[in-house]
Design an enzyme around this catalytic site. Structure first.
Site, short mmCIF file in Angstrom:
data_model
loop_
_atom_site.label_atom_id
_atom_site.label_comp_id
_atom_site.label_asym_id
_atom_site.label_seq_id
_atom_site.Cartn_x
_atom_site.Cartn_y
_atom_site.Cartn_z
N TYR A 72 0.84 -1.20 0.00
CA TYR A 72 0.00 0.00 0.00
C TYR A 72 0.87 1.25 0.00
CZ TYR A 72 -4.02 -2.94 1.32
OH TYR A 72 -5.02 -3.90 1.37
N SER A 225 -13.85 -3.73 1.04
CA SER A 225 -14.70 -3.03 0.08
C SER A 225 -16.18 -3.21 0.37
CB SER A 225 -14.38 -3.47 -1.36
OG SER A 225 -14.85 -2.53 -2.30
N LEU A 227 -18.42 -1.09 0.60
CA LEU A 227 -19.23 -0.17 -0.20
C LEU A 227 -19.09 -0.43 -1.70
CD1 LEU A 227 -18.79 3.23 1.68
CD2 LEU A 227 -20.72 1.65 1.75
N GLY A 229 -16.46 -0.53 -3.61
CA GLY A 229 -15.58 0.41 -4.28
C GLY A 229 -16.20 1.79 -4.46
N GLY A 230 -17.22 2.09 -3.67
CA GLY A 230 -17.92 3.37 -3.78
C GLY A 230 -19.23 3.28 -4.54
N LEU A 231 -19.44 2.16 -5.23
CA LEU A 231 -20.64 2.00 -6.04
C LEU A 231 -21.91 2.15 -5.21
CD1 LEU A 231 -21.87 1.14 -8.81
CD2 LEU A 231 -21.79 -1.21 -7.96
N LEU A 232 -21.90 1.67 -3.97
CA LEU A 232 -23.11 1.63 -3.16
C LEU A 232 -23.38 2.93 -2.41
CD1 LEU A 232 -22.69 -2.00 -1.77
CD2 LEU A 232 -23.91 -1.24 -3.82
N GLY A 234 -24.31 5.58 -3.90
CA GLY A 234 -25.32 6.28 -4.68
C GLY A 234 -24.76 7.42 -5.51
#
Length: 364
Positions: A72, A225, A227, A229-232, A234
């Site tokens: 990372y 992840s 969420l 990757g941010g998709l959830l 909205g």
């Protein structure tokens, strides 16, 4: 924040969230190869000051489980975590990973799961973290060539040397993990205590094998992840090339029609609860993880304190059984063979609809 033990095979107490620190540092944002490296696809990351604020806010909320990896931000994440935990090292459960190394251009001698690379990697991680031991050490990815016996023997040697306390397998398929658990038990080696895998309302394929395996073997599970990757959240819009956020990052793959239905249901539940879509998505993972097994812990990856506060606010949201059921139904994935065939074969034996035949979709 509440606490759990990480699986039934340990007494290791961890917070109900793990703080993922892939966003701690900015080295990947300056790297010309960043777009081609899975662990560098995190934008610019957070600088030292913002990373410290996130860490301290997490600790103030009761968080103790901190997850990083040598790759990372090309080692910078471990360096920052080491700096932040220094004042109270033993309070935190520090988890890190090896396989890909810290080099901007990975080479054959500095990557993989061999004993050689594991020993080299753990010594380097100990220096960056500024500690004499790592609480939980993971093989980050299977490298397709190193025998599992070699990985397990090297883990055992490190536990006996006091350099790591527990070991786990991240992103390994279920058959490899279950074989590793059995080999370690039969040979009297230090056990595999947990798995890491992606899991969210947008990615429920671990329901097929990984999570039932972890529960049956008493393994902890770090679920990254949550969420999607941010998709959830909205904030993503569906387009011809996939899902995009402000015309930038694209998330491809998966069943686009089902993903759209999942997001619609999340938005509907968010409206009912007065929370945000992110609150709903996280609340579902927390509850589903609690029901699926002991020590199943979401790994959150905030880039700033505002994002962290959103995760923390989700701790206050409890979905109703009806809301859980709706989200379960819309996000469920077919279990496939042999589960569906077994269910059909057992149906007349176990009494059909009134019997106890196995479900044909992911665990609700």
């Amino acid at each position: 924040m509440r606490y759990t033990v990480f699986g039934r095979g340990t007494g290791l107490r961890v917070s109900e969230y793990a703080l993922g620190t892939g966003n701690f540092g900015t080295r990947a944002g300056d790297d010309p190869l960043g777009s081609d490296l899975l662990w560098a696809r995190r934008g610019a990351g957070a600088d030292r000051d913002e990373s410290r604020k996130v860490f301290e806010r997490f600790a103030e909320a009761g968080g103790t489980f901190v997850d990083t990896a040598d790759c990372y931000q090309f080692g910078e994440s471990e360096e920052l975590v080491g700096e932040f935990i220094a004042a109270d090292r033993d309070h935190f459960v520090v988890s890190t990973k090896f396989t890909n190394g810290t080099a901007r251009r990975p080479d054959v001698s500095g990557t993989g799961n061999s004993r050689k690379n594991m020993i080299r990697s753990v010594e380097a991680s100990l220096r960056r973290l500024g500690t004499d031991h790592i609480d939980l050490y993971w093989a980050h990815f299977p490298d397709t060539v190193t025998p599992v016996e070699e990985i397990l023997a090297a883990f055992d040697a490190l536990v006996r040397a006091g350099k790591i306390l527990y070991a786990g397998l991240s992103n390994f398929p279920a058959w490899r993990v279950s074989r590793a658990v059995a080999i370690a038990e039969l040979r009297g080696w230090s056990p595999v205590v947990g798995i890491q895998t992606e899991y969210s309302l947008a990615q429920r394929t671990p329901d097929r094998e990984l999570l039932p395996m972890a529960d049956s073997l008493g393994l902890g599970a770090a679920l990254w992840s949550p969420l999607g990757g941010g998709l959830l959240t909205g904030l993503y819009q569906r387009g011809a090339d996939g899902w995009t956020s402000a015309g930038k990052r694209v998330i491809r793959g998966g069943d686009a029609q089902q993903r759209a239905a999942v997001i619609d249901e999340i938005l509907a539940v968010a409206k009912e609860t007065g929370g945000t879509p992110a609150h709903v998505a996280i609340a579902w993972v927390r509850e589903h993880a609690r029901r699926a097994g002991t020590g199943f812990v979401p790994v959150i990856g905030p880039r700033n304190t505002a994002q962290l506060d959103d995760y923390l606010e989700a701790l206050e949201l409890t979905l109703t059984e009806e809301q859980q059921a709706r989200l379960n139904a819309v996000s469920a994935v077919p279990l496939g063979a042999p589960h569906e065939v077994s269910a059909i074969a057992l149906d007349p034996v176990l009494g059909g609809a009134d019997g106890v035949a196995a479900p044909t979709t992911s665990v609700a």
